[in-house]
Design an enzyme around this catalytic site. Sequence first.
Site, PDB file in Angstrom:
ATOM      1  N   ARG A  36      14.262  -2.158  28.299  1.00  0.00           N
ATOM      2  CA  ARG A  36      15.604  -1.797  28.788  1.00  0.00           C
ATOM      3  C   ARG A  36      15.413  -0.836  29.942  1.00  0.00           C
ATOM      4  O   ARG A  36      14.626   0.111  29.852  1.00  0.00           O
ATOM      5  CB  ARG A  36      16.434  -1.152  27.692  1.00  0.00           C
TER       6      ARG A  36
ATOM      7  N   LYS B  97       2.558  12.069  36.154  1.00  0.00           N
ATOM      8  CA  LYS B  97       1.369  12.325  36.980  1.00  0.00           C
ATOM      9  C   LYS B  97       1.421  11.514  38.267  1.00  0.00           C
ATOM     10  O   LYS B  97       0.429  11.381  38.982  1.00  0.00           O
ATOM     11  CB  LYS B  97       0.100  11.938  36.216  1.00  0.00           C
TER      12      LYS B  97
ATOM     13  N   ARG C  16      21.598   0.251  19.094  1.00  0.00           N
ATOM     14  CA  ARG C  16      21.596  -1.086  18.506  1.00  0.00           C
ATOM     15  C   ARG C  16      20.463  -1.965  19.011  1.00  0.00           C
ATOM     16  O   ARG C  16      19.725  -2.549  18.229  1.00  0.00           O
ATOM     17  CB  ARG C  16      22.903  -1.832  18.845  1.00  0.00           C
ATOM     18  N   THR C  17      20.355  -2.083  20.321  1.00  0.00           N
ATOM     19  CA  THR C  17      19.388  -3.036  20.853  1.00  0.00           C
ATOM     20  C   THR C  17      17.980  -2.614  20.458  1.00  0.00           C
ATOM     21  O   THR C  17      17.162  -3.442  20.041  1.00  0.00           O
ATOM     22  CB  THR C  17      19.536  -3.152  22.386  1.00  0.00           C
TER      23      THR C  17
ATOM     24  N   HIS D  59      22.238  -8.670  30.221  1.00  0.00           N
ATOM     25  CA  HIS D  59      21.830  -8.330  28.858  1.00  0.00           C
ATOM     26  C   HIS D  59      21.740  -9.665  28.091  1.00  0.00           C
ATOM     27  O   HIS D  59      22.561  -9.958  27.231  1.00  0.00           O
ATOM     28  CB  HIS D  59      22.871  -7.395  28.244  1.00  0.00           C
TER      29      HIS D  59
HETATM   30  C1  NCD Z   1      25.890  -2.632  25.489  1.00  0.00           C
HETATM   31  C2  NCD Z   1      24.904  -2.305  26.586  1.00  0.00           C
HETATM   32  O1  NCD Z   1      24.024  -1.475  26.423  1.00  0.00           O
HETATM   33  O2  NCD Z   1      25.052  -2.924  27.626  1.00  0.00           O
HETATM   34  N1  NCD Z   1      25.476  -2.202  24.227  1.00  0.00           N
HETATM   35  C3  NCD Z   1      24.584  -2.975  23.526  1.00  0.00           C
HETATM   36  O3  NCD Z   1      23.486  -3.244  23.957  1.00  0.00           O
HETATM   37  N2  NCD Z   1      25.021  -3.476  22.367  1.00  0.00           N
HETATM   38  C4  NCD Z   1      27.275  -2.307  25.817  1.00  0.00           C
HETATM   39  C5  NCD Z   1      27.648  -0.929  26.271  1.00  0.00           C
HETATM   40  O4  NCD Z   1      26.832  -0.026  26.381  1.00  0.00           O
HETATM   41  O5  NCD Z   1      28.854  -0.754  26.504  1.00  0.00           O
END
Ligand code: NCD
Length: 366
Positions: A132, A111, A82-83, A165
């Site tokens: 991320r 490397k 999703r993200t 997040h």
């Molecule tokens: C969440 C995350 O990655 O923290 N998912 C997301 O980004 N929508 C929640 C999760 O992984 O449970």
Amino acid sequence: MATRVEEIMQLPARQRVERLSRAGQLFHVVLAQQFSRNFIDDICMLAEMVRRIAGVRIGSDFLRNLLAHRRAMLYFTQPSTRTFLSFTSACQIVGARYNEVRDPKTSSEVKGESEEDAVRVFSQYFDVIIMRHPQEGFVEKTAHLINEMERTIPVINGGSGKDQHPTQALLDIYTLYQAFSGGALVSRAAGAEIDPFPGKKIAMVGDLKRGRTVRSLSYLLCRYPQVQIFFCSPPELAIGEDILEYLREHQVKYQVLSELDHILPDMDAVYMTRIQDEHDVAGESSKIDYSRFYITPDKLKRCKPALAIMHPLPRRLEIHVECDTDPRAKYWQQVQNGMWMRAALLAYVFNTSQRIKDYYLENYTY
Ligand code: NCD
């Protein structure tokens, strides 16, 4: 000897937050504590405007022109559907081109290049890094590292370890605004104040110890001291004391509970989460009875008619699929809202929000 950036990372959060802004506006988007009430109201309004403008061809052409000269790096070294997709969709909406690295094995890290150097390299090619990362604090550290470079570019946090997040929290708040105050969102452009959550009761449910979405959303809810939060989790997975301390500092009322069912009928929103067993050290999640923190169609019968059922997804069994057709289910809307919110954020970090507001006010009534 500690480097300058390592020293910065030791400072109290309040001082670190200051280093993430420039000229009175957010430069990096890394910690939920960065968001003032004014910022949240504004960015939700902007997301709503983007959503409405993108709905017609001429509007989507306008949006796609906004950042056609900008390029984004998506550095996602932790699994994401999703993200990742909502950031790429957001880039497409505002016309920014993007590149991605999702597997460090395909980069010069094999490397022996440090991750710190990898992000320094990105800062020379791109205009923004969206990131991320599995390790708490690393996205923030990247922002401070980039601040030391001659060419500085914004860093946006797409999820950092168990910690934060923040863009998920913004889309969650946007979804709550829609649920509780609907059309009032864009009337802010005409100077109206929005008071979306007077006295609302919000339950945060599940693995609150290791779920970064709940942590970031709790920071945001401190901008609404009139809400009441109910943290419901197995005792082993209770919300961190650091979050509770922040809530007390901001005089937000909360309760820490090890049950869900008895408070459910009184709730205005429930924010469900899955067990975060990827963080287990020795399979400890398997010993926890998580089913007490599930929502079923039967339980929903006892809930308020205007309840907002939320989940950052992915879900496992904590929301039964039969609940999906209930009009109170807002989690698919959250997914879509992520795209509008992230498009609004990109417009914001590149100082083009005003162009969206002007376009909206010229072409739409509130
Ligand atoms: C969440 C995350 O990655 O923290 N998912 C997301 O980004 N929508 C929640 C999760 O992984 O449970």
